[in-house]
Design a protein around this motif. Structure first.
Motif, PDB file in Angstrom:
ATOM      1  N   VAL A  76       0.829  -1.205   0.000  1.00 12.20           N
ATOM      2  CA  VAL A  76       0.000   0.000   0.000  1.00 12.20           C
ATOM      3  C   VAL A  76       0.864   1.257   0.000  1.00 12.20           C
ATOM      4  CG1 VAL A  76      -1.650   1.329   1.380  1.00 12.20           C
ATOM      5  CG2 VAL A  76      -1.987  -1.125   1.060  1.00 12.20           C
ATOM      6  N   TRP A  77       1.935   1.250   0.774  1.00 13.65           N
ATOM      7  CA  TRP A  77       2.730   2.470   0.933  1.00 13.65           C
ATOM      8  C   TRP A  77       3.725   2.681  -0.195  1.00 13.65           C
ATOM      9  CZ3 TRP A  77       1.597   6.343   3.968  1.00 13.65           C
ATOM     10  CH2 TRP A  77       2.527   7.378   4.086  1.00 13.65           C
ATOM     11  N   TYR A  78       4.406   1.613  -0.611  1.00 14.74           N
ATOM     12  CA  TYR A  78       5.501   1.764  -1.568  1.00 14.74           C
ATOM     13  C   TYR A  78       5.142   1.372  -3.000  1.00 14.74           C
ATOM     14  CZ  TYR A  78       8.445   2.538   2.493  1.00 14.74           C
ATOM     15  OH  TYR A  78       8.985   3.056   3.636  1.00 14.74           O
ATOM     16  N   GLN A  79       4.028   0.676  -3.180  1.00 11.24           N
ATOM     17  CA  GLN A  79       3.586   0.313  -4.534  1.00 11.24           C
ATOM     18  C   GLN A  79       2.212   0.943  -4.774  1.00 11.24           C
ATOM     19  OE1 GLN A  79       4.207  -3.993  -5.326  1.00 11.24           O
ATOM     20  NE2 GLN A  79       5.247  -4.052  -3.344  1.00 11.24           N
ATOM     21  N   ARG A  80       2.188   2.255  -4.840  1.00 10.59           N
ATOM     22  CA  ARG A  80       0.929   2.992  -4.758  1.00 10.59           C
ATOM     23  C   ARG A  80       0.005   2.794  -5.955  1.00 10.59           C
ATOM     24  NH1 ARG A  80       1.866   8.320  -1.001  1.00 10.59           N
ATOM     25  NH2 ARG A  80       2.986   7.178   0.619  1.00 10.59           N
ATOM     26  N   ASP A  81       0.518   2.254  -7.041  1.00  8.92           N
ATOM     27  CA  ASP A  81      -0.335   1.989  -8.204  1.00  8.92           C
ATOM     28  C   ASP A  81      -0.745   0.524  -8.299  1.00  8.92           C
ATOM     29  OD1 ASP A  81      -0.231   4.643  -9.157  1.00  8.92           O
ATOM     30  OD2 ASP A  81       1.721   4.272 -10.081  1.00  8.92           O
ATOM     31  N   ALA A  82      -0.402  -0.282  -7.298  1.00 14.98           N
ATOM     32  CA  ALA A  82      -0.502  -1.738  -7.459  1.00 14.98           C
ATOM     33  C   ALA A  82      -1.609  -2.388  -6.642  1.00 14.98           C
ATOM     34  CB  ALA A  82       0.842  -2.380  -7.116  1.00 14.98           C
ATOM     35  N   TRP A  83      -2.541  -1.619  -6.083  1.00 14.73           N
ATOM     36  CA  TRP A  83      -3.600  -2.221  -5.264  1.00 14.73           C
ATOM     37  C   TRP A  83      -4.921  -1.507  -5.514  1.00 14.73           C
ATOM     38  CZ3 TRP A  83      -5.759   1.130  -1.625  1.00 14.73           C
ATOM     39  CH2 TRP A  83      -5.030   2.304  -1.364  1.00 14.73           C
ATOM     40  N   ASP A  84      -6.015  -2.164  -5.122  1.00 14.80           N
ATOM     41  CA  ASP A  84      -7.359  -1.621  -5.336  1.00 14.80           C
ATOM     42  C   ASP A  84      -7.948  -1.006  -4.065  1.00 14.80           C
ATOM     43  OD1 ASP A  84      -7.645  -2.362  -8.053  1.00 14.80           O
ATOM     44  OD2 ASP A  84      -8.126  -4.418  -7.473  1.00 14.80           O
ATOM     45  N   VAL A  85      -8.144  -1.855  -3.059  1.00 17.47           N
ATOM     46  CA  VAL A  85      -8.822  -1.450  -1.831  1.00 17.47           C
ATOM     47  C   VAL A  85      -8.146  -2.153  -0.661  1.00 17.47           C
ATOM     48  CG1 VAL A  85     -11.084  -1.138  -0.749  1.00 17.47           C
ATOM     49  CG2 VAL A  85     -10.956  -1.612  -3.195  1.00 17.47           C
ATOM     50  N   THR A  86      -8.023  -1.457   0.454  1.00 18.70           N
ATOM     51  CA  THR A  86      -7.432  -2.101   1.617  1.00 18.70           C
ATOM     52  C   THR A  86      -8.096  -1.633   2.904  1.00 18.70           C
ATOM     53  OG1 THR A  86      -5.347  -2.543   2.799  1.00 18.70           O
ATOM     54  CG2 THR A  86      -5.621  -0.335   1.890  1.00 18.70           C
ATOM     55  N   ALA A  87      -8.253  -2.532   3.837  1.00 20.50           N
ATOM     56  CA  ALA A  87      -8.623  -2.120   5.194  1.00 20.50           C
ATOM     57  C   ALA A  87      -7.440  -1.353   5.772  1.00 20.50           C
ATOM     58  CB  ALA A  87      -8.946  -3.345   6.037  1.00 20.50           C
ATOM     59  N   TRP A  88      -7.746  -0.326   6.576  1.00 23.91           N
ATOM     60  CA  TRP A  88      -6.668   0.503   7.122  1.00 23.91           C
ATOM     61  C   TRP A  88      -7.161   1.142   8.408  1.00 23.91           C
ATOM     62  CZ3 TRP A  88      -2.131  -0.197   4.854  1.00 23.91           C
ATOM     63  CH2 TRP A  88      -1.050   0.628   5.164  1.00 23.91           C
ATOM     64  N   GLN A  89      -6.270   1.759   9.130  1.00 26.12           N
ATOM     65  CA  GLN A  89      -6.663   2.447  10.343  1.00 26.12           C
ATOM     66  C   GLN A  89      -5.761   3.634  10.604  1.00 26.12           C
ATOM     67  OE1 GLN A  89      -5.193  -1.147  12.844  1.00 26.12           O
ATOM     68  NE2 GLN A  89      -5.359   0.518  14.332  1.00 26.12           N
ATOM     69  N   MET A  90      -6.305   4.637  11.249  1.00 27.89           N
ATOM     70  CA  MET A  90      -5.524   5.753  11.767  1.00 27.89           C
ATOM     71  C   MET A  90      -5.691   5.693  13.276  1.00 27.89           C
ATOM     72  SD  MET A  90      -4.052   7.423   9.292  1.00 27.89           S
ATOM     73  CE  MET A  90      -3.720   9.095   9.837  1.00 27.89           C
ATOM     74  N   VAL A  91      -4.593   5.562  13.971  1.00 29.23           N
ATOM     75  CA  VAL A  91      -4.665   5.399  15.417  1.00 29.23           C
ATOM     76  C   VAL A  91      -4.810   6.752  16.099  1.00 29.23           C
ATOM     77  CG1 VAL A  91      -3.328   3.280  15.349  1.00 29.23           C
ATOM     78  CG2 VAL A  91      -2.151   5.458  15.691  1.00 29.23           C
ATOM     79  N   GLY A  92      -5.243   6.720  17.332  1.00 33.85           N
ATOM     80  CA  GLY A  92      -5.479   7.947  18.085  1.00 33.85           C
ATOM     81  C   GLY A  92      -4.223   8.475  18.739  1.00 33.85           C
ATOM     82  N   ARG A  93      -3.377   9.137  17.965  1.00 35.60           N
ATOM     83  CA  ARG A  93      -2.178   9.749  18.532  1.00 35.60           C
ATOM     84  C   ARG A  93      -2.537  11.075  19.194  1.00 35.60           C
ATOM     85  NH1 ARG A  93       0.886   8.072  13.394  1.00 35.60           N
ATOM     86  NH2 ARG A  93       1.862   6.126  14.023  1.00 35.60           N
ATOM     87  N   PRO A  94      -1.860  11.445  20.260  1.00 37.69           N
ATOM     88  CA  PRO A  94      -2.215  12.663  20.997  1.00 37.69           C
ATOM     89  C   PRO A  94      -2.261  13.911  20.135  1.00 37.69           C
ATOM     90  CG  PRO A  94      -0.660  11.345  22.253  1.00 37.69           C
ATOM     91  CD  PRO A  94      -0.765  10.701  20.915  1.00 37.69           C
ATOM     92  N   GLU A  95      -1.269  14.083  19.229  1.00 40.39           N
ATOM     93  CA  GLU A  95      -1.218  15.306  18.429  1.00 40.39           C
ATOM     94  C   GLU A  95      -2.376  15.400  17.442  1.00 40.39           C
ATOM     95  OE1 GLU A  95       1.711  12.310  16.603  1.00 40.39           O
ATOM     96  OE2 GLU A  95       1.089  12.983  18.598  1.00 40.39           O
TER      97      GLU A  95
END
Length: 551
Positions: A76-95
């Motif tokens: 997902v991060w380094y092959q940005r043209d090579a995938w369709d859909v992915t489950a993902w999350q953004m964690v609750g960082r303080p900032e």
């Protein structure tokens, strides 16, 4: 939000339409939907299964691909043209208690190539709003811009928002004084403040916690994952730190003071040292912020790009001058950029400037920070051990912080109950099971908190058919979020249609959730209106559009 469990096929809607169906384009290829394994992330895995089931009712062939976090994040991060859909999350960082990081960094076009906008979302109108909120000093006016950003994202659906989890943690109350546990707004009790303040009740003085995911890197210039941040927030200090109340406070700085709306004076604490014994000075601080925009740390660049100059007055005093006023500067910059030792990193950065890779791929053999815990060892796939920095100005009461990698949820619970771990740092199973265990054992304390982070399904906006907002919106509205909350999260989550959590009451716009109709009948109608057709049970592009990525 209206729930609809009646599957109405697109063919039925077209048959009932008063107009002739649009000319069919190519059949849409098989869609790959990524998820982590059920054993390590049962909530995510179950969510993906439910989503795939609803999308198939629309005539899509959905292939659920299960893979470990390391493989998924690499693609997902380094092959940005090579995938369709992915489950993902953004964690609750303080900032992230200030919405700037999410609103700007996650969706602004400037971060699409290498930064956090890995989905490739491009919308000039959104860029204007995301940029404007950064420089708006008036809080109410900025709130209107944050609301507008949420409105645009809800209309475009660059991601399919799912839930804001109700994070459930537990700890052994025979090992740790429960009064020393700190609950942080939008984060829960698994936070840096807790790890610094946990007070041992007996001879056990090591904080031993679990994670289902492996650590990717311990790198102060790379935001590599939620679990990784648990580590580097302990090893590295920052000028400011977001407190348990969600507001920033001086940390490595003894104080900071605005001269005007673009100039801020920072005074460092006296006597701070790096873990190798060298003194921490204002030159190190300047170097840390300049490295963020050097081109070698693209993920951190947005948090320092508004800095015009950094003047070193003496070893303890600096003056930051901004290009434009920035309402969130203290939270999103001073409390975000990790302080790194110039004497360690300067030769590394200079060498990397001659190479294709950047600092995000660099791993120190022994990470050197100035934080409340020092790096001791890292056994890949097994554990990370940090030891308390007893010379720190806010020295921990525990002796060590030990992270055990336990991919299986049931095994992690068993280890908590047996005493092999004494703090449940992550539990992605049914929270009721954890609550029942606490009731049975009597020595476990359980705390649940609505997180400022979120779980979502990321659409690759670079690739058809996900480059079409109408298609993305239809797929998003095909799934009732209450189904995800109930079936996958066992009720321990809040349904979501916004990147801003209801835990952040001031910034959250409830309107984006009101009237958010869902169901396969709703989605099918939206696809028809956008020109998609169903033939032989399979969904086709509108008109004469061809499938360029067919497998």
């Amino acid at each position: 939000m209206r729930s609809s469990f009646k599957a109405v096929s697109l063919a039925a809607i077209l048959a009932a339409s008063a107009v002739m169906p649009a000319l069919a384009g190519d059949q849409i290829r098989t869609i790959d939907l990524f998820t982590r394994p059920q054993a390590s992330q049962p909530q995510e895995f179950q969510s993906v299964q439910l989503i795939a089931q609803e999308w198939r009712k629309l005539g899509l062939d959905v292939n659920v691909r299960v893979m470990p976090w390391e493989q998924m994040s690499d693609i997902v991060w380094y092959q940005r043209d090579a995938w369709d859909v992915t489950a993902w999350q953004m964690v609750g960082r303080p900032e992230r208690s200030d919405p700037d990081e999410i609103i700007y960094n996650l969706f602004h076009s400037s971060t699409a190539e290498k930064g956090y906008n890995f989905i490739g979302y491009i919308n000039p109108a959104y860029d204007e709003v995301a940029t404007a909120q950064r420089v708006e000093i008036d809080e109410e006016a900025r709130k209107e811009l944050i609301y507008k950003a949420q409105e645009i994202l809800a209309a475009d659906q660059p991601n399919m928002m799912l839930v804001h989890p109700r994070q459930t943690f537990a700890f052994d109350n025979t090992v740790w004084n429960k009064d020393s546990v700190v609950e942080q707004s939008g984060i829960g009790i698994r936070n840096t403040w807790t790890f610094m303040s946990l007070e041992p009740l007996g001879e056990q003085k090591d904080i031993i916690l679990n994670s289902g995911d492996n650590v990717q890197a311990i790198n102060p210039l790379y935001i590599s994952g939620g679990v990784d941040s648990w580590v580097f927030e302990l090893v590295y200090d920052r000028i400011a730190r977001v407190g348990p109340d969600g507001l920033p406070k001086p940390w490595a700085a003894e104080s900071y003071e605005w001269r005007d709306d673009k100039t801020i004076e920072v005074k460092l604490r006296e006597g701070m040292k790096w873990h190798d014994g060298e003194p921490l000075t204002a030159e190190d601080v300047k170097f840390s912020f300049e490295t963020a925009v050097s081109g070698e740390a693209p993920m951190y660049a947005p948090f320092a790009s508004n800095i015009e100059t950094i003047e070193v007055v003496d070893d303890l005093n600096l003056v930051f001058t901004l290009k434009q006023p920035a309402a969130s500067f203290i939270t999103s910059s001073l409390a975000k950029i990790n302080l790194i030792p110039k004497h360690v990193w300067e030769p590394v950065i200079e060498d990397l400037k001659t190479k294709e890779e950047n600092a995000e791929s660099y791993q120190e053999q022994t990470p050197i920070g100035s934080g409340p815990f020092k790096f001791e060892r890292w056994l890949t796939n097994e554990e990370i051990v940090l030891s308390a920095n007893k010379d720190h100005f806010n020295a921990p009461k525990a002796d060590r912080w030990i992270l055990r990698i336990v991919p299986n949820v049931e095994a992690a619970l068993g280890m908590l109950r047996s005493g092999e771990i004494n703090f449940m740092g992550e539990f992605s199973g049914d929270p009721q099971v954890l609550i029942q265990a606490a009731e049975q054992d009597g020595d476990l304390e359980v705390v649940s908190t609505v997180e400022m982070g979120f779980r979502y399904v990321a659409f690759n906006n670079r690739r058809a058919p996900f480059d079409d907002p109408a298609f993305r919106k239809a797929l998003s509205q095909a799934v009732d979020r209450r189904l995800i909350v109930g079936a996958a999260f066992r009720g321990f989550a809040e349904p979501s249609n916004s990147v801003i959590s209801p835990a952040l009451k001031f910034w959250y716009d409830p309107a984006v959730m009101e009237g958010f109709e869902t169901g396969t009948d709703v989605a099918a109608r939206m696809l028809e209106e956008a020109g998609y057709t169903l033939e032989g049970g399979r969904l086709h592009y509108p008109g004469d559009k061809t499938e360029e990525l067919a497998k």
